[in-house]
Design a protein around this motif. Structure first.
Motif, short mmCIF file in Angstrom:
data_model
loop_
_atom_site.label_atom_id
_atom_site.label_comp_id
_atom_site.label_asym_id
_atom_site.label_seq_id
_atom_site.Cartn_x
_atom_site.Cartn_y
_atom_site.Cartn_z
N ALA A 66 0.72 -1.99 -0.05
CA ALA A 66 -0.13 -0.28 -0.17
C ALA A 66 0.72 0.99 0.01
CB ALA A 66 -0.86 -0.38 1.00
N GLY A 67 1.86 1.06 0.25
CA GLY A 67 2.58 2.57 0.69
C GLY A 67 4.63 2.29 1.53
N GLN A 95 -11.66 0.92 8.00
CA GLN A 95 -12.49 1.46 7.06
C GLN A 95 -12.54 1.24 5.64
OE1 GLN A 95 -14.72 -1.39 7.35
NE2 GLN A 95 -15.90 -0.93 5.52
N GLY A 99 -13.30 -1.48 1.16
CA GLY A 99 -14.19 -2.81 2.81
C GLY A 99 -13.09 -2.67 3.92
N VAL A 125 -1.51 -4.32 2.93
CA VAL A 125 -2.74 -4.21 3.43
C VAL A 125 -2.99 -5.33 3.17
CG1 VAL A 125 -3.64 -3.20 1.26
CG2 VAL A 125 -5.40 -3.09 3.37
N ARG A 127 -7.19 -7.35 2.31
CA ARG A 127 -8.29 -6.85 2.40
C ARG A 127 -9.33 -8.46 2.24
NH1 ARG A 127 -9.09 -3.04 -3.36
NH2 ARG A 127 -8.44 -4.63 -3.84
N LEU A 189 -1.26 -7.48 -11.36
CA LEU A 189 -1.51 -5.88 -11.06
C LEU A 189 0.23 -5.66 -11.23
CD1 LEU A 189 -3.23 -4.71 -9.30
CD2 LEU A 189 -2.99 -6.17 -7.18
N THR A 190 0.46 -4.87 -11.21
CA THR A 190 2.05 -4.19 -11.24
C THR A 190 2.20 -3.95 -9.59
OG1 THR A 190 0.88 -2.56 -12.96
CG2 THR A 190 3.42 -2.38 -12.16
N HIS A 191 3.35 -4.16 -9.44
CA HIS A 191 3.60 -3.71 -8.66
C HIS A 191 3.94 -3.13 -7.95
CE1 HIS A 191 5.96 -7.88 -10.55
NE2 HIS A 191 6.06 -8.49 -9.73
N ARG A 217 2.51 5.97 -1.89
CA ARG A 217 1.50 5.58 -1.77
C ARG A 217 0.61 4.92 -2.55
NH1 ARG A 217 -3.33 7.23 2.22
NH2 ARG A 217 -2.41 7.12 4.33
N LEU A 218 0.38 4.11 -3.15
CA LEU A 218 -0.06 3.52 -4.10
C LEU A 218 -1.41 3.39 -4.19
CD1 LEU A 218 1.88 2.01 -5.81
CD2 LEU A 218 2.77 1.37 -3.23
C1 LIG Z 1 4.35 -6.57 -3.84
C2 LIG Z 1 3.90 -6.93 -3.88
C3 LIG Z 1 2.21 -6.25 -3.43
C4 LIG Z 1 1.37 -5.40 -4.67
O1 LIG Z 1 2.41 -4.96 -4.96
S1 LIG Z 1 0.36 -5.78 -4.90
C5 LIG Z 1 0.54 -4.17 -5.70
C6 LIG Z 1 0.23 -2.64 -5.62
N1 LIG Z 1 -0.94 -2.15 -4.89
C7 LIG Z 1 -1.91 -1.27 -5.19
O2 LIG Z 1 -1.90 -1.19 -6.25
C8 LIG Z 1 -2.61 -0.80 -3.84
C9 LIG Z 1 -3.34 0.10 -4.74
N2 LIG Z 1 -4.80 0.79 -3.62
C10 LIG Z 1 -6.18 0.13 -3.48
O3 LIG Z 1 -6.30 -0.19 -4.41
C11 LIG Z 1 -6.83 0.95 -2.02
O4 LIG Z 1 -5.53 2.52 -2.55
C12 LIG Z 1 -6.45 0.48 -1.03
C13 LIG Z 1 -4.98 0.44 -0.46
C14 LIG Z 1 -6.82 -0.84 -1.42
C15 LIG Z 1 -7.26 1.68 0.17
O5 LIG Z 1 -8.55 1.71 -0.95
P1 LIG Z 1 -9.86 1.85 0.09
O6 LIG Z 1 -10.62 2.70 -1.20
O7 LIG Z 1 -10.57 0.73 -0.19
O8 LIG Z 1 -10.41 3.28 1.37
P2 LIG Z 1 -8.89 4.51 1.97
O9 LIG Z 1 -8.94 5.39 0.23
O10 LIG Z 1 -10.84 4.60 1.88
O11 LIG Z 1 -8.67 4.62 2.85
C16 LIG Z 1 -9.27 4.35 4.32
C17 LIG Z 1 -8.32 4.53 5.31
O12 LIG Z 1 -7.14 4.04 4.19
C18 LIG Z 1 -5.61 4.73 5.10
N3 LIG Z 1 -5.17 4.68 3.21
C19 LIG Z 1 -5.30 4.39 2.50
N4 LIG Z 1 -4.33 4.00 1.20
C20 LIG Z 1 -3.13 4.27 2.59
C21 LIG Z 1 -2.31 3.44 1.69
N5 LIG Z 1 -1.32 3.49 0.42
N6 LIG Z 1 -1.27 3.17 2.92
C22 LIG Z 1 -1.04 3.73 3.97
N7 LIG Z 1 -2.84 3.88 4.19
C23 LIG Z 1 -3.95 4.11 3.28
C24 LIG Z 1 -6.78 5.93 4.93
O13 LIG Z 1 -5.12 7.00 5.10
C25 LIG Z 1 -7.67 5.14 5.33
O14 LIG Z 1 -7.60 5.52 6.56
P3 LIG Z 1 -7.91 6.35 7.70
O15 LIG Z 1 -7.57 6.81 9.18
O16 LIG Z 1 -8.33 7.87 6.49
O17 LIG Z 1 -9.22 6.25 7.70
C26 LIG Z 1 3.90 -8.34 -2.44
O18 LIG Z 1 2.52 -8.63 -1.65
O19 LIG Z 1 5.28 -7.87 -1.69
#
Ligand SMILES: C/C(=C\C(=O)SCCNC(=O)CCNC(=O)[C@H](O)C(C)(C)COP(=O)(O)OP(=O)(O)OC[C@H]1O[C@@H](n2cnc3c(N)ncnc32)[C@H](O)[C@@H]1OP(=O)(O)O)C(=O)O
Length: 257
Positions: A66-67, A95, A99, A125, A127, A189-191, A217-218
Motif C-alpha cells: 500500500a505504501g 474501513q 471494505g 494491506v 483486504r 497487477l503491477t507491483h 502511496r499506491l
Molecule cells: C509486491 C506486493 C504486492 C503488490 O505490489 S500489490 C500491487 C500494488 N498495490 C496496489 O495496487 C494497491 C493500490 N491501492 C488500493 O487498491 C487502495 O488504495 C487501497 C490500499 C485498497 C485502499 O483503498 P480504499 O478505497 O479501500 O481505502 P480509502 O482510500 O477509503 O482509505 C481508508 C483508510 O486507509 C488509509 N489508506 C488508504 N490507502 C493507504 C495507503 N496506501 N497506505 C496507508 N494507508 C492508506 C486511508 O488513509 C484511510 O485511513 P483513515 O485513517 O483516513 O480512515 C507483495 O505482496 O509483496
C-alpha cells in the motif's frame, strides 16, 4: 539477514528498467535499489495458495503493497557486507471505500559498517477476498505521455522479471488465470515497489541524490494492459495509467549530502 552486496542485482535492475547502470563505486546504490538485496528466501513448502509465504496471514485475505517511507542516511556500497533487521511495527484495522482493510507496517533497517544506511517502513494491506472484483476501472480516453513523462510498457515479461529479481512469488503479478479467476482482477497487477522505484528513478533523472526521504502511496491498482506513465517535478512524483488514472504518488525531500 546478512550478505556481501554484489553488483549483479543492480546491473540486472538497470537492464530491466532500461536505465544507465549507476556508478556504484562513486555513489553506492540509488534510492530503493536495496530492494534487490538481502531478500527473504522462503521454502516452497511455506508458500500459501497466492504464492506468498502463508505465515501470519488470515486465510483468504488478499495482500497488497500500500505504501511506505524510506530514508537513506548514507551510501549503501557494493563489495561490502550489509545486514537487514526487520520487525512488525503495527497492525491497524480500517474501513475503506473497498471494505475492511488491515494495515500491517513493517520496519526495516539496513546496516553497513556499523552504521544504519537505510531506514524504511512498508505498509502492507490485507483486504477481503471479494475486494479485487471491484478493482475494474472504467477506462477514459487515452492521454498520451507528455515530453516530461516517462512511459513504461507494462508487459508480462517486465512483471515476471521484477518478481524474479525480488524473489517474489505472489501470483497476482505473473499468473493471469489466478489473478482473474481467484482474486478477481481484470489483469496482472503491477507491483507497488516497481511503481515506487519508477517514481524514484524519475526523480533521480532530475538530479536527486545523496541522503533522501521518500514517502509514497499506491492509491489504485495498475493492471498490465493499462501502461505506466511516470512523472517527477519539484512538487513530487506520480504514476498514472495511459488513461490518466493516478495509481501512485510520492514526495521526496533531501536530507543533505
Ligand atoms: C509486491 C506486493 C504486492 C503488490 O505490489 S500489490 C500491487 C500494488 N498495490 C496496489 O495496487 C494497491 C493500490 N491501492 C488500493 O487498491 C487502495 O488504495 C487501497 C490500499 C485498497 C485502499 O483503498 P480504499 O478505497 O479501500 O481505502 P480509502 O482510500 O477509503 O482509505 C481508508 C483508510 O486507509 C488509509 N489508506 C488508504 N490507502 C493507504 C495507503 N496506501 N497506505 C496507508 N494507508 C492508506 C486511508 O488513509 C484511510 O485511513 P483513515 O485513517 O483516513 O480512515 C507483495 O505482496 O509483496
Amino acid at each position: 539477514m546478512k550478505e556481501i552486496l554484489q553488483p549483479g542485482p543492480a546491473e540486472a535492475l538497470a537492464s530491466l528498467l532500461d536505465v544507465e547502470p549507476p556508478d556504484l563505486d562513486r555513489d553506492g546504490l540509488p534510492l530503493l535499489w536495496h530492494w534487490f538485496y538481502l531478500l527473504d528466501r522462503p521454502a516452497q513448502a511455506d508458500l500459501g495458495p497466492d504464492g506468498h509465504p502463508a505465515r501470519g496471514t488470515e486465510p483468504g485475505r488478499r495482500r497488497m503493497w500500500a505504501g511506505g517511507r524510506v530514508r537513506t542516511l548514507g551510501p549503501l556500497r557494493c563489495g561490502l557486507p550489509a545486514e537487514r533487521h526487520t520487525e512488525v511495527l503495527s497492525t491497524q484495522e480500517k474501513q475503506g471505500r473497498t471494505g475492511r482493510l488491515t494495515f500491517v507496517v513493517t520496519g526495516h533497517r539496513i546496516v553497513q559498517g556499523g552504521e544504519v544506511v537505510v531506514e524504511e517502513e512498508q505498509d502492507i494491506v490485507y483486504r477481503d477476498a471479494a475486494a479485487g472484483r471491484a478493482d475494474n476501472p472504467v477506462e477514459e480516453p487515452e492521454v498520451l505521455a507528455a515530453e516530461d513523462e516517462w512511459a513504461i510498457d507494462v508487459s508480462p515479461t517486465l512483471l515476471f522479471r521484477f518478481s524474479a529479481l525480488t524473489y517474489n512469488a505472489h501470483r497476482i503479478h505473473y499468473d493471469r488465470d489466478y489473478a482473474r479467476d481467484v482474486e478477481g482482477y481484470p489483469g496482472l497487477l503491477t507491483h507497488g515497489p516497481l511503481q515506487a522505484l519508477a517514481m524514484a528513478e524519475a526523480a533521480r533523472r532530475r538530479g536527486s541524490g545523496g541522503r533522501l526521504a521518500f514517502d509514497y502511496r499506491l492509491v489504485a491498482p495498475l493492471f498490465d494492459h493499462q501502461g505506466m506513465i511516470v512523472r517527477a517535478d519539484e512538487t513530487g512524483t506520480a504514476v498514472r495509467d495511459r488513461h490518466g488514472r493516478r495509481t501512485a504518488t510520492g514526495t521526496m525531500r533531501s536530507l543533505g549530502r
